[in-house]
Design an enzyme around this catalytic site. Structure first.
Site, PDB file in Angstrom:
ATOM      1  N   ASP A 292      50.072  38.673  36.056  1.00 14.07           N
ATOM      2  CA  ASP A 292      48.861  39.154  36.517  1.00 14.07           C
ATOM      3  C   ASP A 292      48.008  39.905  35.401  1.00 14.07           C
ATOM      4  O   ASP A 292      48.578  40.182  34.205  1.00 14.07           O
ATOM      5  CB  ASP A 292      49.164  39.882  37.776  1.00 14.07           C
ATOM      6  CG  ASP A 292      47.713  39.804  38.747  1.00 14.07           C
ATOM      7  OD1 ASP A 292      46.754  39.514  38.223  1.00 14.07           O
ATOM      8  OD2 ASP A 292      47.832  40.072  39.874  1.00 14.07           O
TER       9      ASP A 292
HETATM   10  C1  BGC Z   1      44.587  39.403  40.751  1.00 11.68           C
HETATM   11  C2  BGC Z   1      45.046  38.031  40.655  1.00 11.68           C
HETATM   12  C3  BGC Z   1      43.865  37.089  39.883  1.00 11.68           C
HETATM   13  C4  BGC Z   1      43.684  37.664  38.561  1.00 11.68           C
HETATM   14  C5  BGC Z   1      42.592  36.807  37.543  1.00 11.68           C
HETATM   15  C6  BGC Z   1      44.282  39.871  39.394  1.00 11.68           C
HETATM   16  O1  BGC Z   1      43.626  41.363  39.566  1.00 11.68           O
HETATM   17  O2  BGC Z   1      45.814  40.086  41.228  1.00 11.68           O
HETATM   18  O3  BGC Z   1      45.341  37.434  41.827  1.00 11.68           O
HETATM   19  O4  BGC Z   1      44.273  35.807  39.855  1.00 11.68           O
HETATM   20  O5  BGC Z   1      43.196  39.001  38.845  1.00 11.68           O
HETATM   21  O6  BGC Z   1      41.507  37.288  38.167  1.00 11.68           O
END
Ligand code: BGC
Length: 757
Positions: A292
């Site tokens: 993430d």
């Molecule tokens: C989130 C993810 C997301 C990623 C990209 C993160 O802050 O937890 O679910 O896919 O950002 O945007």
């Protein structure tokens, strides 16, 4: 919400490349062989480049990196140091960036473009939690197909969805993005969504690679506070958290995303047990794992590793293949390999996985296959999608209460007061996590109602839910003081036959970073409801919210309550059709709605305590609260219809010893006056086991649409996979003993039978 634009490379825009470099077009049928060939040509740096993912340059879905690092991104693409971009979308932008990778880097390896297409790209479906309330797997698959078709026309070939995190905590803002509290329902939905996004053919231009996220247990953040610590036992991990991830692999999901949280002391992104032992070895997952946003770097803040170098080392050893926005892979991995701290074979394994997905998408044959401006123009906001998202929206609505048949509304001769800022809001119903969408594109409740023009409508806002600018990345200002619109709302309500009050949360009050300690109506809305109630009791309360709310006062006083979540682009049309009975509501709650936030986490599939019942009136030594009931206000699986159903004649045919099945059947009758859809749910209770089992577990469900007076026999078959469980060593086991079975229209079903294994 800010739209994600892409500007810096505008100058590089050129015509769509027709003939990609010849080293990208091999015709071998075997992808593994192509991967090996390519891998053998790559330098260590280029390999590590494939493991590096950057966000687009103009906007972010996470905290922004320091300027110096972000500035090098274009240069890095040129030097083959980037494998993927996120937050770059739109054909023009995607093509411009792809062109740099394909034409200017040494090996011309195409980038894979990831984006959070969570419930639609431009045409927005209901938030995932709402969709889950439909229990309609085909409709959810269709919704994901629509999202894939629209997003892929804008250059995207990889979505960071579905989020398959089970959560029992309505305080956690991201419950809006999942399928609720139940591992069985969550698993069925995970499969439907992965199938919808990826389709039958990943190389087709209208499908995208999907991501099962966030691995693992992100939904169990302590106290529902975003990014918080998770500490759960083995039994919950294997039996509740893992199943939807496993189901995603059954559906051939191409990627996984690791979670931000620590799980039992280890950050998920650096957890070898999770990513290597379970995911890659035991489950034989052969796609790739993306971290993430900076979750590799955050291992330093977690107090797990001392610096970025150690973070990169730990993440790659654990099995994180691609690094999203921490910069540590690109900055540290080369030296780590050269110093002998990370084996190059680990790097090779990650790169193989990443290249394989790129080949499967067909990016090597045509890196610009998602880059047709013509298709983009024809596809975005195409009217054909509206019908699909409206269908999904209607099916997502849950009728919570309908006293004296206040609903459906009479279709003529009624003076209807419509009250609440949300009734007239064209952005909030889009919900959270729809970063590709344009503001002001939802049909409002007021607009939807006005199409039923044999009644008259007068609108009064009453009170704002939020004030000022709203943005995906910034805190909202909730209106806790301004009641200046109350008087007008009360006077509008006074003379109406029926008052429709649209209250709840703003669309951005749930989602990432949006935990709440109070799960009631935000701001002054409860007061508004009570003031209006004083002058007119004929209220239909239409709720818009991204999480379960605790609304005991409304349940006690308001005759009709409709859970309408945030339903996306076609929101108001879907709600109006339900209010007027053109669609008979059929949704069932995918999460328990508590009486009070103090009951949270509250979930139907809890374990029994040693003292589950009141021994005698007034005694205190049993598992309870002294000031509130144990039960939820509305249980998991609950939802009314404009008709009524009766279930009877439950029979259990136990042929487990012969053929490994237990067959349960019931007779379902539509006992009301109109056609309607019932969701018949089957729960079991394994009465005693070597690891205690929940008091009830959903094991099957079936939806049946019946004419008034019609009956149908519904039959369920239970086999080992339904009757067993994972023990505390992670081993699946089916144990002998007594089972109860319950069939009904919610998790408190009373019709029961039993059998022995
Ligand atoms: C989130 C993810 C997301 C990623 C990209 C993160 O802050 O937890 O679910 O896919 O950002 O945007």
């Amino acid at each position: 919400m800010k739209s994600i634009l892409f500007g810096l490379v505008g100058v590089l825009l050129m015509g769509c490349q027709q003939n990609p470099p010849s080293n990208n077009t091999t015709n071998e049928s075997n992808i593994d062989q192509k991967v090996e060939e390519l891998l053998s040509k790559m330098t260590l740096e280029e390999k590590i480049g494939q493991m590096n993912q950057y966000s687009g340059f103009m906007d972010f879905t996470g905290p922004q990196p320091d300027k110096g690092r972000a500035a090098n991104k274009l240069e890095h693409i040129k030097n083959g140091l980037v494998g993927s971009m996120l937050n770059v979308h739109g054909v023009e932008n995607v093509r411009a960036v792809q062109k740099i990778a394909v034409e200017e880097s040494r090996l011309g390896i195409p980038l894979i473009f990831g984006f959070d297409v969570i419930h639609g790209y431009k045409t927005i479906s209901p938030i995932p939690l709402a969709e889950a309330a439909s229990w309609d797997l085909e409709a959810m698959k269709r919704s994901a197909e629509i999202a894939a078709e629209e997003a892929s026309a804008a250059g995207i070939n990889w979505t960071f969805a579905p989020m398959v995190d089970i959560s029992r905590d309505a305080r956690w803002g991201r419950v809006m993005e999942g399928a609720g509290e139940d591992p069985y329902l969550g698993s069925q939905i995970a499969k439907a969504r992965v199938n919808g996004f990826q389709g039958d053919d990943l190389s087709a231009t209208h499908t995208v690679a999907a991501t099962a996220k966030h691995f693992a247990a992100y939904g169990f953040a302590e106290a529902g506070r975003e990014y918080n610590t998770v500490d759960i036992g083995t039994s919950t991990l294997y039996n509740v958290v893992f199943p939807p991830f496993r189901a995603s692999i059954e559906a051939d999901v191409k990627t996984f995303m690791s979670a931000f949280n620590v799980l039992n002391g280890i950050p998920a992104t650096g957890d070898e047990f999770l990513l290597r032992d379970i995911l890659k070895d035991k489950w034989d997952f052969n796609g790739f794992v993306v971290t993430d946003w900076d979750s590799a770097g955050e291992m330093v803040a977690h107090g797990f590793v001392k610096d970025g170098r150690a973070a990169a080392k730990q993440a790659v050893i654990a099995g994180s293949d691609m690094d999203m926005e921490s910069y540590h892979y690109i900055e540290e991995l080369k030296a780590l390999v050269e110093d002998g701290e990370v084996e190059e074979k680990l790097i090779d394994d990650s790169v193989r996985r990443i290249l394989k997905v790129k080949f499967e998408l067909g990016l090597f044959e045509d890196p610009y296959k998602y880059c047709s401006e013509e298709r983009e123009k024809e596809t975005l906001y195409n009217a054909k999608f509206r019908e699909g998202v409206r269908d999904m929206a209607k099916k997502s609505i849950v009728l919570l209460k309908n006293k004296n048949e206040l609903l459906p509304l009479k279709s003529s001769g009624q003076r209807i007061a419509v009250i609440g800022a949300l009734a007239n809001d064209k952005t909030s119903p889009l919900g959270s996590w729809r970063i590709g969408a344009d503001e002001e594109t939802a049909v409002t409740v007021l607009e939807g109602l006005e199409k039923y023009d044999q009644n008259t409508y007068s609108y009064s806002k009453g009170a704002d839910v939020v004030t000022g600018e709203t943005s995906f990345t910034q805190e909202l200002n909730i209106n806790t003081t301004d009641k200046s619109g109350f008087a007008e709302a009360v006077s509008t309500a006074k003379s109406a036959h029926v008052v429709i009050m649209v209250l709840g949360e703003h669309g951005l009050q749930s989602g990432e970073g949006r935990s709440r300690t109070r799960i009631d109506l935000p701001g002054v809305q409860q007061e508004l409801l009570e003031e209006v109630y004083k002058v007119n009791k004929n209220i239909v309360l239409v709720l818009q919210n991204g999480r379960p709310l605790a609304l005991p006062w409304a349940d006690e006083h308001i005759p009709a309550i409709v859970e309408a979540w945030q339903l996306g682009t076609e929101s108001g049309n879907a709600i109006a059709e339900v209010l007027y009975g053109d669609y008979n509501p059929s949704g069932k709650l995918p999460m328990s709605f508590p009486r009070h936030v103090g009951q949270v986490p509250i979930y139907y599939n809890q374990k029994s305590t040693g003292r589950p019942f009141l021994p005698s009136p007034g005694e205190v030594f049993w598992s309870h609260y002294t000031d509130e009931k144990n039960s939820p206000l509305y249980p998991f699986g609950y939802g009314l219809s404009y008709t009524t159903f009766d279930l009877k004649d439950l029979t259990v045919e136990n042929t487990y010893a012969d053929d490994g099945t237990v067959t349960v059947s019931v007779s379902l009758t539509n006992t009301g006056k109109r056609k309607g859809k019932s969701t018949v749910q089957l729960y079991i209770r394994d009465e005693y086991a070597s690891v205690t089992r929940p008091v009830r577990e959903l094991k099957s469900f079936e939806q049946a649409e019946l004419e008034a007076g019609e009956s149908r026999k519904i039959t369920f078959q239970l086999t080992d996979k339904d009757l067993g469980f994972y023990d505390n060593n992670g081993k699946f086991t089916v144990e002998e003993g007594s089972f109860q079975v319950f069939v009904g229209e919610d998790s408190q079903a009373q019709l029961s039978g039993e059998f022995q294994l």
